[in-house]
Structure formats: C-alpha cells, structure tokens
Scaffold this motif. Structure first.
Motif, PDB file in Angstrom:
ATOM      1  N   LEU A 169       0.816  -1.212   0.000  1.00  0.00           N
ATOM      2  CA  LEU A 169       0.000   0.000   0.000  1.00  0.00           C
ATOM      3  C   LEU A 169       0.851   1.264   0.000  1.00  0.00           C
ATOM      4  O   LEU A 169       0.487   2.263  -0.632  1.00  0.00           O
ATOM      5  CB  LEU A 169      -0.948  -0.014   1.198  1.00  0.00           C
ATOM      6  N   ASP A 170       1.980   1.237   0.692  1.00  0.00           N
ATOM      7  CA  ASP A 170       2.868   2.401   0.672  1.00  0.00           C
ATOM      8  C   ASP A 170       3.407   2.650  -0.735  1.00  0.00           C
ATOM      9  O   ASP A 170       3.497   3.796  -1.191  1.00  0.00           O
ATOM     10  CB  ASP A 170       4.027   2.200   1.648  1.00  0.00           C
ATOM     11  N   ALA A 171       3.755   1.569  -1.433  1.00  0.00           N
ATOM     12  CA  ALA A 171       4.293   1.712  -2.791  1.00  0.00           C
ATOM     13  C   ALA A 171       3.246   2.288  -3.736  1.00  0.00           C
ATOM     14  O   ALA A 171       3.529   3.197  -4.530  1.00  0.00           O
ATOM     15  CB  ALA A 171       4.784   0.359  -3.299  1.00  0.00           C
ATOM     16  N   VAL A 172       2.021   1.790  -3.632  1.00  0.00           N
ATOM     17  CA  VAL A 172       0.961   2.252  -4.535  1.00  0.00           C
ATOM     18  C   VAL A 172       0.503   3.662  -4.169  1.00  0.00           C
ATOM     19  O   VAL A 172       0.194   4.470  -5.055  1.00  0.00           O
ATOM     20  CB  VAL A 172      -0.224   1.265  -4.512  1.00  0.00           C
ATOM     21  N   ALA A 173       0.458   3.976  -2.869  1.00  0.00           N
ATOM     22  CA  ALA A 173       0.073   5.326  -2.465  1.00  0.00           C
ATOM     23  C   ALA A 173       1.076   6.353  -2.977  1.00  0.00           C
ATOM     24  O   ALA A 173       0.708   7.470  -3.351  1.00  0.00           O
ATOM     25  CB  ALA A 173      -0.039   5.410  -0.945  1.00  0.00           C
ATOM     26  N   ALA A 174       2.351   5.966  -3.017  1.00  0.00           N
ATOM     27  CA  ALA A 174       3.390   6.877  -3.508  1.00  0.00           C
ATOM     28  C   ALA A 174       3.319   7.047  -5.024  1.00  0.00           C
ATOM     29  O   ALA A 174       3.577   8.135  -5.550  1.00  0.00           O
ATOM     30  CB  ALA A 174       4.769   6.359  -3.101  1.00  0.00           C
ATOM     31  N   THR A 175       2.947   5.969  -5.727  1.00  0.00           N
ATOM     32  CA  THR A 175       2.854   6.011  -7.195  1.00  0.00           C
ATOM     33  C   THR A 175       1.563   5.320  -7.624  1.00  0.00           C
ATOM     34  O   THR A 175       1.557   4.139  -7.998  1.00  0.00           O
ATOM     35  CB  THR A 175       4.067   5.310  -7.845  1.00  0.00           C
ATOM     36  N   PRO A 176       0.429   6.016  -7.575  1.00  0.00           N
ATOM     37  CA  PRO A 176      -0.870   5.391  -7.849  1.00  0.00           C
ATOM     38  C   PRO A 176      -0.995   4.757  -9.231  1.00  0.00           C
ATOM     39  O   PRO A 176      -1.750   3.804  -9.415  1.00  0.00           O
ATOM     40  CB  PRO A 176      -1.860   6.552  -7.693  1.00  0.00           C
ATOM     41  N   THR A 177      -0.242   5.266 -10.201  1.00  0.00           N
ATOM     42  CA  THR A 177      -0.358   4.735 -11.561  1.00  0.00           C
ATOM     43  C   THR A 177       0.221   3.329 -11.691  1.00  0.00           C
ATOM     44  O   THR A 177       0.039   2.685 -12.735  1.00  0.00           O
ATOM     45  CB  THR A 177       0.355   5.672 -12.549  1.00  0.00           C
TER      46      THR A 177
END
Length: 327
Positions: A169-177
């Motif tokens: 979730l941290d990875a996706v929150a930082a780069t939503p695309t």
C-alpha cells in the motif's frame, strides 16, 4: 500508511467528516453506522483496486456501531492495524491479533473502538482471472466458514501479512499509476490472496467449538443490546427508561447494566440516547425544521437536546440542518 487526498482509477483516498458518507464508501458492504462515543467524527477510507481484489483502509476516530451485509460471493476480511479499546464483531471479542471475517450468511454487526485502523480485503472470485489464484481463494473461503466473526490466527503470521500489506500500500500510495499496469495489478492481487492464505488456518472443529463456548456470555449480552436497539427504532418518539427495559426483557437492572457495559462500553441510557441522536442527525437532511425531527425522536426539551447533539457530534443541530440544505 498516511492518508493522501488523491483520486485515481485504481486508487481512491477519501477523508470524511460525515459518518454516513464513510459507510457508503464501502459500497458492496451495505453498511449503516451509528456513532456511540461523543465528539466530532473524522475518518477516511483509502481504496486500492487490482483485478478481483479491493483493499479498503478504514480509519475511525469514534466508537461506531456498524451493521452490514457483504454482497454476493465476495470474501471480505479485516486485518487490524490499530484497534485500541472495547470492540466486538458479531458478539465475539475483537482484538488486534484476530482476523475479522465480515462476509458470510446473516450479515455482520461490529462495534469498532475510537482508535481504529483496519485494512479490509474485499475479493470477488468472479473477477479473479488467474485459475491458480481463484482456486486458492476458494480454499480460503472454505476455511473462513459460513458466518462472520473473529477468527483466531497465529499472531506472528498475521504480523507478517501486515508488513506485506504495508509495503504494497505504501508503494501504490506513492505512485498510484502502478496499478494501471496489468502485470503490476496481477502481482498485487497474487500477493494479497496468497498472503491471506498463509494467515487463515485450516478449520479445527473442536477448537472452534471451545472458542464459541468461551464467547457465549458476550454473545447473549450482544443479543440483548440488539433487541433494545430494535425497540428504540420501533418507538422513536417514546424515550425508554431503564426500568421499562428491565420490565420488557424480564432482566434486573444489574443484568441490563452489565450487558451494555460488556458489549458497547456505555450504560443503557447513554446507548439509547446515542441511537436516537444518530437518527436525528440523519433525519435533519430532509426535514423541514430541526424541531420536526427532534420531536419525532422524542427530544422535547430543545435546550437540552441542542447541548446533547453538540456534545455527540461537535456541532449544533441547526448547523447540520443548514449544511444539508446548502444554506
């Protein structure tokens, strides 16, 4: 995992000051929320979509009585990240090292505490394209059983899964695309499903039976609270006294008091008041006046009513009413 004000096709993060708005964000759960503890509500729901997996990170800052029914054949479980205070799921003691199962027959009722951060996993089998992942999900569904409740699991395995989820979730929150890429979305989906499989133990009938016996007293108290809530909603304009409740349910004052403190953490009078105030708050959206909806729910002393409402929700009823009318 810090809240971010962002909306994306695969990532939607919303902060809510309205408890009903927050309940609606878990749209496949058909939920209704009733705020029990006093004060201004401030919550958020962060949604991450990948294939058949939807991850919903919910934050609450008030004790909330939740009721819902997860739609269709979806598997829905919650992994507590922060769960401090008195909490129950379907009459079972809710705790940080328990897997919270929300899907299943009959719907769920969840008393969540003031300090609440839960990562909910909502998985729709029909939307999972990978056959191996889908087969694993079917096995998980069998292990979870047919009814909602708290499933005791290995705390170390659950903590390991928390760490996996946090990294995802941290990875996706930082780069939503990231989740717009089909390969990344598939990897995300697999990580969630197989990570959950590591946590969910095979069903042991004997252990489950012993656990249910240990929760029997709390379950009885929970049932009494549900009956009282139903009575309040049937007769909204007639405030119920503790004496009347004792007579209706053939219970002593001490039994009634203990049942409420054991389950919802407040006395019967405070609980009834919270339920009635919650209905007033909802009714103010379409009411012609504050007086109309207040009296409908049995509040006849308007000075006391305004003070109680402000203490519960952090604003006057007239402010709620004006905002609903766009004034």
């Amino acid at each position: 995992m810090q809240p971010v004000n962002r909306t994306n096709s695969a990532v939607e993060i919303r902060r809510c000051r309205n408890i009903d708005e927050q309940a609606m964000l878990l749209d496949a759960w058909n939920q209704s929320y009733c705020q029990i503890s006093r004060g201004t509500f401030d919550g958020s729901v962060s949604s991450f979509f990948a294939g058949g997996v939807r991850v919903l990170v919910e934050r609450l800052n008030r004790t909330v009585y939740q009721r819902g029914q997860v739609a269709g054949s979806r598997v829905a479980v919650g992994i507590p990240f922060q769960l401090e205070g008195h909490a129950l799921l379907c009459g079972q003691t809710s705790h940080r090292d328990g897997l919270h199962v929300f899907s299943g027959d009959g719907g769920f009722e969840f008393l969540s505490p003031d300090k609440h951060v839960v990562v909910n996993l909502e998985i729709e089998p029909e939307a999972v394209e990978d056959a191996l992942v889908r087969a694993q999900l079917e096995e998980i569904a069998v292990r979870l059983g047919a009814r909602p409740g708290v499933l005791n699991v290995d705390p170390a395995r659950l903590q390991g899964f928390r760490e996996v989820l946090k990294q995802l979730l941290d990875a996706v929150a930082a780069t939503p695309t990231l989740l717009d890429d089909a390969g990344v979305a598939a990897a995300f989906e697999k990580s969630v499903v197989f990570g959950l499989a590591e946590v969910v133990p095979p069903m042991r009938v004997g252990e489950a039976h012993a656990h249910l016996q240990g929760e029997a007293r709390t379950a009885r108290n929970w049932q009494l609270v549900r009956q009282v809530r139903g009575l309040v909603e049937e007769s909204p304009d007639c405030p119920l006294s503790v004496a009347e409740l004792c007579a209706r349910f053939r219970a002593s004052r001490r039994t009634l008091q203990y049942a409420f403190e054991d389950t919802v953490g407040v006395n019967p009078s405070a609980y009834i008041r919270a339920v009635r105030l919650d209905h007033v708050r909802r009714g103010l959206r379409g009411a012609q006046s504050v007086t109309e909806v207040a009296t409908r729910w049995g509040f006849w002393h308007f000075g006391n009513f305004s003070n109680e409402y402000r203490g519960q929700f952090g604003e006057l009823p007239s402010e709620t009413w004006r905002r609903a009318r766009g004034v």
